[in-house]
Design an enzyme around this catalytic site. Structure first.
Site, PDB file in Angstrom:
ATOM      1  CE  LYS A  13      -2.237  -1.073   3.827  1.00 11.42           C
ATOM      2  NZ  LYS A  13      -1.533  -2.227   4.254  1.00 11.42           N
ATOM      3  NE  ARG A  87      -4.299  -1.408  10.419  1.00 12.36           N
ATOM      4  CZ  ARG A  87      -3.043  -0.664   9.570  1.00 12.36           C
ATOM      5  NH1 ARG A  87      -3.240   0.478   9.082  1.00 12.36           N
ATOM      6  NH2 ARG A  87      -1.954  -1.484   9.588  1.00 12.36           N
ATOM      7  NE  ARG A 126       7.468  -2.831   5.580  1.00 13.42           N
ATOM      8  CZ  ARG A 126       6.218  -2.807   5.558  1.00 13.42           C
ATOM      9  NH1 ARG A 126       5.498  -2.697   4.751  1.00 13.42           N
ATOM     10  NH2 ARG A 126       5.654  -2.617   6.987  1.00 13.42           N
ATOM     11  NE  ARG A 160       5.994  -0.275  10.133  1.00 11.10           N
ATOM     12  CZ  ARG A 160       4.863  -0.284   9.532  1.00 11.10           C
ATOM     13  NH1 ARG A 160       4.573   0.145   8.481  1.00 11.10           N
ATOM     14  NH2 ARG A 160       3.958  -1.037  10.330  1.00 11.10           N
ATOM     15  NE  ARG A 171       2.108  -4.700  11.106  1.00 13.53           N
ATOM     16  CZ  ARG A 171       3.349  -4.652  10.714  1.00 13.53           C
ATOM     17  NH1 ARG A 171       4.302  -5.295  10.957  1.00 13.53           N
ATOM     18  NH2 ARG A 171       3.361  -4.057   9.491  1.00 13.53           N
TER      19      ARG A 171
HETATM   20  P1  AMP Z   1       0.510   0.692   9.093  1.00 19.53           P
HETATM   21  O1  AMP Z   1       2.062   1.581   8.812  1.00 19.53           O
HETATM   22  O2  AMP Z   1      -0.440   0.843   8.406  1.00 19.53           O
HETATM   23  O3  AMP Z   1       1.309  -0.696   8.992  1.00 19.53           O
HETATM   24  O4  AMP Z   1       0.326   0.833  10.873  1.00 19.53           O
HETATM   25  C1  AMP Z   1       1.147   0.484  11.973  1.00 19.53           C
HETATM   26  C2  AMP Z   1       0.404   0.275  13.181  1.00 19.53           C
HETATM   27  O5  AMP Z   1       0.085   1.623  13.600  1.00 19.53           O
HETATM   28  C3  AMP Z   1      -0.638  -0.660  13.095  1.00 19.53           C
HETATM   29  O6  AMP Z   1      -0.411  -1.801  13.343  1.00 19.53           O
HETATM   30  C4  AMP Z   1      -1.501  -0.017  14.109  1.00 19.53           C
HETATM   31  O7  AMP Z   1      -1.025  -0.324  15.726  1.00 19.53           O
HETATM   32  C5  AMP Z   1      -1.546   1.206  13.754  1.00 19.53           C
HETATM   33  N1  AMP Z   1      -2.357   1.789  13.081  1.00 19.53           N
HETATM   34  C6  AMP Z   1      -2.403   2.567  11.884  1.00 19.53           C
HETATM   35  N2  AMP Z   1      -3.493   2.737  10.984  1.00 19.53           N
HETATM   36  C7  AMP Z   1      -4.467   2.162  11.998  1.00 19.53           C
HETATM   37  C8  AMP Z   1      -5.758   2.271  11.818  1.00 19.53           C
HETATM   38  N3  AMP Z   1      -6.536   2.940  10.851  1.00 19.53           N
HETATM   39  N4  AMP Z   1      -6.562   1.987  12.821  1.00 19.53           N
HETATM   40  C9  AMP Z   1      -5.968   1.337  14.113  1.00 19.53           C
HETATM   41  N5  AMP Z   1      -4.523   1.332  14.236  1.00 19.53           N
HETATM   42  C10 AMP Z   1      -3.864   1.766  13.114  1.00 19.53           C
END
Ligand code: AMP
Length: 213
Positions: A13, A87, A126, A160, A171
């Site tokens: 994404k 989400r 990554r 990360r 996740r």
């Molecule tokens: P990402 O970078 O999109 O993989 O997000 C990293 C982490 O941020 C996720 O594992 C969640 O802990 C939190 N997070 C990001 N976006 C959301 C969302 N829309 N709702 C809830 N938690 C989020």
């Protein structure tokens, strides 16, 4: 034109969102990036969500909806790319309400399909450039010169905290329990367009371009 990139962690994404920013001048709204920024700058909210994020759990709807609302009202451009948001079904309903309030609408939801084995491999290798955000991978997309960004020359490479196998399992579980119902939700609304996220980056870009027109 406002679009959602929907898919599990590691589906690509962020990579595709960056391409759309570069080629179309769209604005990427990544709740993950916003939360990581809050975490590293040590804001009260950042400290509150840090442990939840590192464990791979979702932070509360209230927090992420608040972040999105702030950006939607402050930024203007050739449309928003929602990356990692919504989400949950509550977030999807909140987004619909926010867009209506702003006199805007959702154009398309692009579902990036990838199988689980590929996700584990993609995520565990990554890393990104801490300065320009370019995404790399130890095996499939290494930098030309070790630890130096091909795009901006920075040597500030970051991995990360949640890109490890334990957090990834959580996740993925969160994705299947809370986020995958959105596939049915947007399908029923007639907004969903699937792409094969396993294809190489340029092919995925072309599929998305073909959908957006
Ligand atoms: P990402 O970078 O999109 O993989 O997000 C990293 C982490 O941020 C996720 O594992 C969640 O802990 C939190 N997070 C990001 N976006 C959301 C969302 N829309 N709702 C809830 N938690 C989020």
């Amino acid at each position: 034109m406002n679009i959602i990139l929907l898919g599990p962690p590691g589906a690509g994404k962020g990579t595709q969102a960056r391409h759309l920013v570069d080629t179309r001048g769209m604005i990427q709204l990544s709740t993950g990036d916003m939360l990581r920024e809050a975490k590293s700058s040590g804001t009260e909210m950042g400290l509150k969500v840090a442990a939840v994020m590192d464990a791979g759990k979702l932070v509360t709807d209230e927090i992420v909806i608040g972040l999105i609302e702030e950006k939607l009202t402050a930024e203007h451009g050739a449309g928003f790319i929602f990356d990692g948001f919504p989400r949950t079904l509550a977030q999807a309903d909140a987004l619909a309400a926010l867009l209506t309030k702003l006199g805007q609408s959702l154009h398309t939801v692009i579902e990036m399909r990838v199988d689980d084995d590929a996700l584990v491999q993609r995520i565990t290798g990554r890393f990104t450039c801490g300065d320009c955000g370019e995404v790399y991978h130890d095996v499939t997309q290494p930098t030309a010169k070790a630890d130096t960004c091909d795009k901006c020359g920075s040597t500030n490479m970051v991995r990360r905290a949640d890109d490890n196998e334990d957090s990834l399992r959580t996740r993925l579980m969160e994705y299947y329990k809370k986020t995958s119902p959105l596939i049915g939700y947007y399908y029923a609304k007639g907004d969903l367009r699937p792409v094969n996220g396993l294809a190489d980056i340029t092919e995925v870009q072309n599929s998305i371009e073909a959908i957006l027109g």
